[in-house]
Every structure is written in C-alpha cells, then in structure tokens.
Design a protein around this motif. Structure first.
Motif, short mmCIF file in Angstrom:
data_model
loop_
_atom_site.label_atom_id
_atom_site.label_comp_id
_atom_site.label_asym_id
_atom_site.label_seq_id
_atom_site.Cartn_x
_atom_site.Cartn_y
_atom_site.Cartn_z
N SER A 230 -13.49 -62.59 -6.45
CA SER A 230 -12.53 -63.21 -7.41
C SER A 230 -12.84 -64.75 -7.67
CB SER A 230 -11.15 -62.93 -7.10
OG SER A 230 -10.78 -63.88 -5.92
N VAL A 231 -12.46 -65.15 -8.85
CA VAL A 231 -12.90 -66.53 -9.19
C VAL A 231 -11.63 -67.20 -9.51
CG1 VAL A 231 -14.19 -67.94 -10.85
CG2 VAL A 231 -15.15 -65.68 -10.22
N VAL A 232 -11.37 -68.45 -9.16
CA VAL A 232 -10.32 -69.39 -9.62
C VAL A 232 -10.97 -70.68 -9.92
CG1 VAL A 232 -8.14 -70.40 -8.72
CG2 VAL A 232 -8.69 -68.30 -7.79
N PRO A 233 -10.74 -71.05 -11.06
CA PRO A 233 -11.35 -72.38 -11.60
C PRO A 233 -10.14 -73.43 -11.17
CG PRO A 233 -10.39 -71.05 -13.26
CD PRO A 233 -10.28 -70.34 -12.16
N GLY A 234 -10.80 -74.74 -10.97
CA GLY A 234 -10.00 -75.81 -10.66
C GLY A 234 -11.01 -76.76 -10.18
N ASP A 235 -10.29 -77.95 -9.59
CA ASP A 235 -10.83 -79.07 -9.23
C ASP A 235 -10.41 -79.19 -7.58
OD1 ASP A 235 -11.03 -81.85 -8.15
OD2 ASP A 235 -11.19 -82.60 -10.24
N MET A 236 -11.59 -79.26 -6.85
CA MET A 236 -11.18 -79.02 -5.57
C MET A 236 -10.35 -80.23 -5.05
SD MET A 236 -15.11 -79.80 -3.69
CE MET A 236 -16.05 -78.75 -4.94
N PHE A 237 -10.92 -81.60 -5.40
CA PHE A 237 -9.75 -82.55 -5.04
C PHE A 237 -8.30 -82.70 -5.45
CE2 PHE A 237 -14.41 -83.88 -4.71
CZ PHE A 237 -14.30 -84.29 -3.42
N LYS A 268 -7.52 -80.34 3.53
CA LYS A 268 -7.07 -79.13 2.44
C LYS A 268 -7.46 -77.84 3.09
CE LYS A 268 -6.89 -79.70 -1.79
NZ LYS A 268 -7.23 -80.09 -3.20
N ALA A 269 -8.47 -77.81 3.70
CA ALA A 269 -8.95 -76.40 4.24
C ALA A 269 -8.12 -76.30 5.52
CB ALA A 269 -10.49 -76.38 4.75
N TYR A 270 -7.90 -77.32 6.28
CA TYR A 270 -7.04 -76.87 7.43
C TYR A 270 -5.47 -76.57 6.90
CZ TYR A 270 -4.67 -77.81 11.97
OH TYR A 270 -4.17 -77.88 13.07
N ASP A 271 -4.92 -76.89 5.88
CA ASP A 271 -3.66 -76.67 5.48
C ASP A 271 -3.63 -75.51 4.70
OD1 ASP A 271 -2.71 -79.23 6.15
OD2 ASP A 271 -2.81 -80.14 4.11
N ALA A 272 -4.85 -74.71 4.28
CA ALA A 272 -4.75 -73.47 3.46
C ALA A 272 -5.12 -72.49 4.46
CB ALA A 272 -5.92 -73.51 2.50
#
Length: 349
Positions: A230-237, A268-272
């Motif tokens: 799947s694809v989710v567009p967005g700004d990683m920051f 952010k990865a840790y929180d996700a």
C-alpha cells in the motif's frame, strides 16, 4: 627520474586512471545509451562498420568512442571485431532490464555528475549550491525533481536499478521471517517493497514517501496489484508515520540527512512501533576509520554538493549509537553486504 621511481606505485596508477575517468565514464555511458553493448551481445565480433550501421554515429567519431571504451576493458577487440568483456555482458548488455547498469550510468550522468563541477563552491559554502541548477525553492533535490518529471523519472529509474542490484542481500535476511507489516519509509517507487512481498508471502508493506514519488510506487508490481503493497503519501518529517507496522525500514534514506534529522526519524519509528517491533537501517557504510569505501565516498559528495547539503555514508557505529539514543535495544549491524552495504537493527523495548 622521479616518475620512473614511482612507476609501480598503485596509488600513482589509480591517479592516472582517476584524472581520465570523467571522460571515460561518459564514453561508457554514451556506448550504453547507443546500445552498443546490447548489440554486441547479440552479434559478438561485429566490425566497426557493423556497429556504425546499427548506431548511426559517423565513422571517425565511432572510432574515437570505441577506442575510449576499449581502454576501460569493457570492450575487447580481437581479429578486428569487437566483443563485450564479461563485466559488460553481465552489467550492461541487457539494457532494457530494470536492474541494468545502463540506467544507473544515465542517472549519474544526467543528475549526479553535472553537480560535481560545483563541489569547491558547495563545500566552502557548507550547503548544496549545485541545487540552483534545478527549478523550485525546495531545499533538497528530491523536492525539486517534482518540477521536472522527465528528469525525475530518469533519477528514479537509476535509483531502482541500483536498489535491485543490492536489495537481495536485504530481503533474504532472516529478520523478516517473523515480521508481518513493514513500513517502508522513503520507499520511493516501491521496488524494495515489491521484492519483499514477493520473497515473503505472509508480509505486507506500506510505502511512505512524498506525493510526487508515491505516485510511482502505485505500480509496484504484483505486490501492489494484490494489495500487499500500500502507498501513503506524506512528509516523513512533518507527518505522522502510518499506523500498524511491526517493523520500520529505512532503506537508502537516513544517509541523506544529518544527525539531528536521523534521530528525529528514529524516534518517530520508535513511537510508531509496538513493544518488540523492529527498526531496520539498510544502506551504505564507510569503514569505521572513514578511509575506505568508494561508493560511499561518491554518495557523500553527491549529498553535500547537490541532494541535501548534508549527510554521508556513515559508519555502522554511528547508526548503532543513534538507535540506542532513540531508545532501541538489541542493537547490532550485519556488515559486509554487497556494494559496501550494512543492515543495522534495533528492537523497541
């Protein structure tokens, strides 16, 4: 006498090749773009006249080009005919395949290497001054390429080809055996995700990247068509990471940025992630003493002169330190992967 005393010095030999390499690189790329390697794959031993009939380059200019490519060893001349060397046959002859080095060479010629003429200015300024050659006001090449779709396509075709050359070392890792949902941050056109789901039938992925790139990922092969990519567009920051992964993958992403930005993304990865979730950092590693790694050296210069004005192919020890600072435990790196790659891992406590 001074030169004679150093004739056998391998550094001098490398220097002599290096100072001629820009011209020879472009000669090899031109031969690839003219499909000379593909032609010789089907007709080994072809004469210069045969090659001229195929590619249409005037006889004298073709003579100059063939001589230049022969000096690299990628073409061989025997009994008046031309043959691909084994390396050219493997890397360049199948030029329509998505992993062909011909795509990589064209991308480097069109995007990377024109910027290096600005290297002295960029390094003195401490920012990516070569970016001025690309329209837009975004601070990185990746944002500005959205204003030039044809060049963006060339860039991502080159990125995909290089990814396909190195990705098998990633997807074959046992760490994926107990993962069910990978968040592929900065996943580009989805090539890595497509290969992951093809290799691991129980796995699904989410590609998270900027909108202009995410549209390329919508066609990421059978994985996308089956709904497993799947694809989710967005700004990683600035945007929150998509919910639900049990692993976060940064493949050829973090090296673009500086320490503060990398730590932000790792946190952010840790929180996700849920407890026990994994983070994976796959990319180039220079040696720990930062004296070795020609691929990494080229990449670091490209980042600082053009792409982002920061970043480098960091040594693995840097990633390990940042993973611990972000809160991850069980931190380790699997080194020695192809093209100077390593895989750094951490687990959310």
């Amino acid at each position: 006498m001074k030169n004679a005393a150093h004739e056998d010095d391998p550094v001098l030999e490398r220097f002599h090749f290096l100072v001629n390499a820009p011209a020879l690189f472009n000669a090899v790329t031109t031969a690839a773009e003219l499909r000379i390697f593909a032609f010789l794959s089907g007709k080994p031993g072809a004469s210069a006249a045969d090659i001229q009939s195929f590619c249409g380059v005037p006889a004298h200019q073709l003579r100059v080009l063939l001589q230049a490519v022969c000096t690299t060893g990628l073409l061989e001349r025997r009994d008046g005919g031309y043959h691909n060397a084994s390396v050219a046959e493997e890397l360049l002859a199948a030029d329509e395949e998505p992993d062909s080095w011909s795509h990589i060479l064209t991308g480097w010629k069109e995007v990377y290497y024109p910027a290096f003429a600005d290297m002295t200015t960029a390094l003195r300024a401490g920012t990516n001054t070569a970016l001025a050659a690309h329209p837009g006001d975004e601070p990185t090449l990746y944002g500005r390429l959205s204003h030039n779709p044809p060049l963006e396509a060339v860039f991502h075709r080159a990125m995909t080809a290089f990814t396909l050359r190195s990705v098998d070392a990633l997807i074959e890792q046992p760490v994926f055996d107990d993962v069910r949902h990978v968040l592929d941050v900065g996943g580009g056109d989805g090539s890595t995700s497509a290969r992951l789901v093809a290799r691991h039938p129980e796995l699904r992925t989410t590609v998270f990247d900027m909108p202009s790139v995410s549209r390329l990922a919508s066609g990421a092969g059978a994985g996308a068509r089956s709904g497993r990519v799947s694809v989710v567009p967005g700004d990683m920051f600035t945007d929150p990471f998509p919910e639900g992964p049990d692993a976060v993958l940064f493949s050829h992403v973090l090296e673009i940025f500086d320490e503060d930005s990398i730590l932000l993304l790792m946190r952010k990865a840790y929180d996700a992630l849920p407890s026990g979730g994994r983070v994976m950092v796959y990319g180039y590693n220079v040696s720990d003493d930062e004296t070795d790694g020609v691929f990494g050296a080229r990449l670091g210069l490209y980042f600082n002169v053009l792409a982002s004005g920061r970043g480098m192919a960091y040594p693995a020890r840097d990633y390990e330190r940042w993973l611990r600072e972000a809160g991850f435990g069980e931190v380790e790196t699997l080194p020695g992967l192809p093209y100077e790659h390593g895989l750094s891992l951490g687990v959310k406590r």
